[in-house]
Design a protein around this motif. Structure first.
Motif, mmCIF file in Angstrom:
data_model
loop_
_atom_site.group_PDB
_atom_site.id
_atom_site.type_symbol
_atom_site.label_atom_id
_atom_site.label_comp_id
_atom_site.label_asym_id
_atom_site.label_seq_id
_atom_site.Cartn_x
_atom_site.Cartn_y
_atom_site.Cartn_z
ATOM 1 N N TRP A 1 0.858 -1.195 0.000
ATOM 2 C CA TRP A 1 0.000 0.000 0.000
ATOM 3 C C TRP A 1 0.889 1.239 0.000
ATOM 4 C CZ3 TRP A 1 -2.479 2.098 5.041
ATOM 5 C CH2 TRP A 1 -3.463 3.055 4.750
ATOM 6 N N GLY A 2 0.980 1.891 -1.144
ATOM 7 C CA GLY A 2 1.821 3.082 -1.191
ATOM 8 C C GLY A 2 2.153 3.483 -2.619
ATOM 9 N N PRO A 3 2.839 4.610 -2.773
ATOM 10 C CA PRO A 3 3.175 5.114 -4.109
ATOM 11 C C PRO A 3 4.343 4.330 -4.723
ATOM 12 C CG PRO A 3 4.128 6.544 -2.440
ATOM 13 C CD PRO A 3 3.345 5.489 -1.703
ATOM 14 N N ASN A 4 4.782 4.780 -5.896
ATOM 15 C CA ASN A 4 5.868 4.099 -6.608
ATOM 16 C C ASN A 4 7.203 4.340 -5.919
ATOM 17 O OD1 ASN A 4 3.876 3.501 -8.409
ATOM 18 N ND2 ASN A 4 4.882 4.375 -10.199
ATOM 19 N N ARG A 5 7.714 3.312 -5.279
ATOM 20 C CA ARG A 5 9.058 3.375 -4.708
ATOM 21 C C ARG A 5 9.672 1.991 -4.738
ATOM 22 N NH1 ARG A 5 9.024 5.914 1.005
ATOM 23 N NH2 ARG A 5 10.974 4.788 1.150
ATOM 24 N N TYR A 6 10.971 1.922 -4.484
ATOM 25 C CA TYR A 6 11.714 0.666 -4.656
ATOM 26 C C TYR A 6 11.104 -0.491 -3.872
ATOM 27 C CZ TYR A 6 15.451 -2.783 -4.295
ATOM 28 O OH TYR A 6 16.172 -3.961 -4.321
ATOM 29 N N LEU B 1 0.836 -11.340 -3.366
ATOM 30 C CA LEU B 1 0.883 -9.877 -3.246
ATOM 31 C C LEU B 1 -0.496 -9.290 -3.549
ATOM 32 C CD1 LEU B 1 3.092 -7.379 -3.153
ATOM 33 C CD2 LEU B 1 2.376 -7.190 -5.525
ATOM 34 N N VAL B 2 -0.975 -8.437 -2.656
ATOM 35 C CA VAL B 2 -2.241 -7.741 -2.884
ATOM 36 C C VAL B 2 -1.916 -6.279 -3.190
ATOM 37 C CG1 VAL B 2 -4.497 -7.149 -1.914
ATOM 38 C CG2 VAL B 2 -3.385 -9.301 -1.257
ATOM 39 N N SER B 3 -2.257 -5.836 -4.396
ATOM 40 C CA SER B 3 -1.963 -4.461 -4.808
ATOM 41 C C SER B 3 -3.040 -3.537 -4.249
ATOM 42 C CB SER B 3 -1.950 -4.360 -6.336
ATOM 43 O OG SER B 3 -1.141 -5.369 -6.891
ATOM 44 N N TYR C 1 0.361 -0.010 -8.396
ATOM 45 C CA TYR C 1 -0.769 -0.856 -7.956
ATOM 46 C C TYR C 1 -1.625 -1.279 -9.139
ATOM 47 C CZ TYR C 1 -4.239 2.909 -8.399
ATOM 48 O OH TYR C 1 -5.071 3.879 -8.891
ATOM 49 N N HIS C 2 -1.386 -0.675 -10.304
ATOM 50 C CA HIS C 2 -2.114 -1.036 -11.516
ATOM 51 C C HIS C 2 -1.218 -1.921 -12.386
ATOM 52 C CE1 HIS C 2 -4.090 -0.548 -15.424
ATOM 53 N NE2 HIS C 2 -5.173 -0.272 -14.736
ATOM 54 N N VAL D 1 2.948 -5.166 -14.235
ATOM 55 C CA VAL D 1 3.147 -6.245 -15.210
ATOM 56 C C VAL D 1 3.806 -5.693 -16.479
ATOM 57 C CG1 VAL D 1 2.052 -8.087 -16.559
ATOM 58 C CG2 VAL D 1 1.172 -7.514 -14.289
ATOM 59 N N GLY D 2 3.204 -4.665 -17.080
ATOM 60 C CA GLY D 2 3.733 -4.071 -18.318
ATOM 61 C C GLY D 2 5.103 -3.436 -18.130
ATOM 62 N N GLY D 3 5.447 -3.085 -16.880
ATOM 63 C CA GLY D 3 6.764 -2.527 -16.591
ATOM 64 C C GLY D 3 7.668 -3.553 -15.936
#
Length: 344
Positions: A72-77, A93-95, A248-249, A254-256
């Motif tokens: 649960w959170g923004p884009n980070r490592y 993993l639950v996004s 989370y999307h 997946v695409g990245g």
């Protein structure tokens, strides 16, 4: 995917972990991940080592194959680290949407029975720890790993990625928790993993009701990523993919990231949440070949006042997805952003 018509491309029967292992062998010193805002870079070899360490740490905390861990959170490592560490250990993993408030969070955790939850203390106005406390007031007086919550009966482990707070483990503690016996346990778990087992639960937006959890297997994600990579034309060369979209999307995760783990491309994360200016800067500075985003993201980038000052000549294509794309916007992206190979 079990019944298929004629296809020139056979479906892969690999786990996420097997894909990462093979790619790290092929390109150990290539960038796997770049987080521009944090100035953080990880090669495939570094990433693979930290994924195994984190996976052993999760087992040391008492998580087991089949348990659910919410990210649960923004884009980070740490998001990507948990994505692959859970997969290595057979943990699902639950996004979780970083914008969720207490009731939405409670619904998701209860719905899928999350045993663990990972988040930063705060991002912008989102105070994650405080939001969780609304549903789990027991958190503050709990020992780390020993949460017993009335409203969230499955939740026992909370991990914070930055500062250590009452009732939580810090991510550094997780990274140091696994010893040689947990590494041995991890290897034994990996022997039992099947590509048909669930590995990720993604939630729909829930515009017409409560969000619904879509359960994805290794096989789903690996083949999706394989076909995306082939369609984009990612080959053995060093391709860099700009990712302003949220992890989370599935467009980013997946695409990245899964495309990275399978095809050896590099993921370039411009900012923790979308910023048009940061995305253009990242493409220019990191020489991205591809850029993935939603129509509104591309419209925002195109409308930046200093748009013409960015060197986007390294771009060749990318993915635009998430909602319908007006033809005139497509034409502008293809011509103004040097993306003739744009996929919708």
């Amino acid at each position: 995917s079990y019944v298929q018509g004629t296809s020139d491309i056979p479906l892969l029967s690999k786990t996420m972990g097997q894909c990462l292992d093979e790619t790290a062998e092929r390109f150990p010193s290539r960038d796997a991940l770049v987080f521009c805002r944090d100035g953080l870079r990880k090669t495939f070899a570094q990433f693979k080592e930290e994924v195994d360490q984190a996976a052993a740490g999760l087992l040391a905390l008492g998580l087991k194959k089949g348990d659910r861990l919410g990210m649960w959170g923004p884009n980070r490592y740490e998001w990507v680290l948990m994505q692959f560490a859970t997969a290595q250990a057979g943990i699902i993993l639950v996004s979780v949407n970083p914008a969720y408030q207490a009731l939405e969070l409670e619904f998701v955790i209860r719905k899928v029975g999350c045993k663990a939850l990972v988040f930063p203390t705060q991002f912008k106005t989102q105070k994650y720890y405080e939001i969780l406390k609304q549903s789990c007031p027991e958190l503050e007086k709990s020992t780390p790993g020993g949460i017993k919550s009335k409203r969230l009966p499955d939740l026992s482990i909370v991990i914070t990625v930055d500062s250590k707070l009452p009732g939580t483990f810090h991510m550094d503690e997780v990274m140091q928790a696994g010893d040689s016996s947990h590494m041995k346990e991890l290897r034994a778990v990996q022997e039992t993993l099947s590509c048909n087992e669930p590995i990720n639960i993604q939630f729909t937006s829930g515009t017409t009701g409560a969000p619904k959890g879509a359960t994805l297997s290794h096989r789903n994600i690996v083949n999706n990523a394989n076909l995306i990579g082939l369609r984009l034309g990612i080959t053995e060369q060093d391709y860099r993919v700009g990712l302003p979209a949220p992890l989370y999307h599935c467009l980013a995760s997946v695409g990245g990231c899964m495309v990275m783990a399978l095809h050896g491309s590099s993921c370039i994360f411009s900012s923790p949440s979308f910023e048009g200016k940061a995305a253009l800067e990242a493409v220019s500075q990191e020489r991205c070949s591809f850029l993935h985003g939603t129509p509104t993201m591309f419209i925002d980038m195109l409308s930046q006042p200093d748009f013409d000052s960015y060197d986007l000549s390294s771009l060749r294509g990318g993915v635009i997805a998430g909602s319908p794309v007006p033809p005139e916007i497509m034409k502008m992206i293809i011509t103004k952003m040097h993306m003739p190979e744009l996929l919708v």
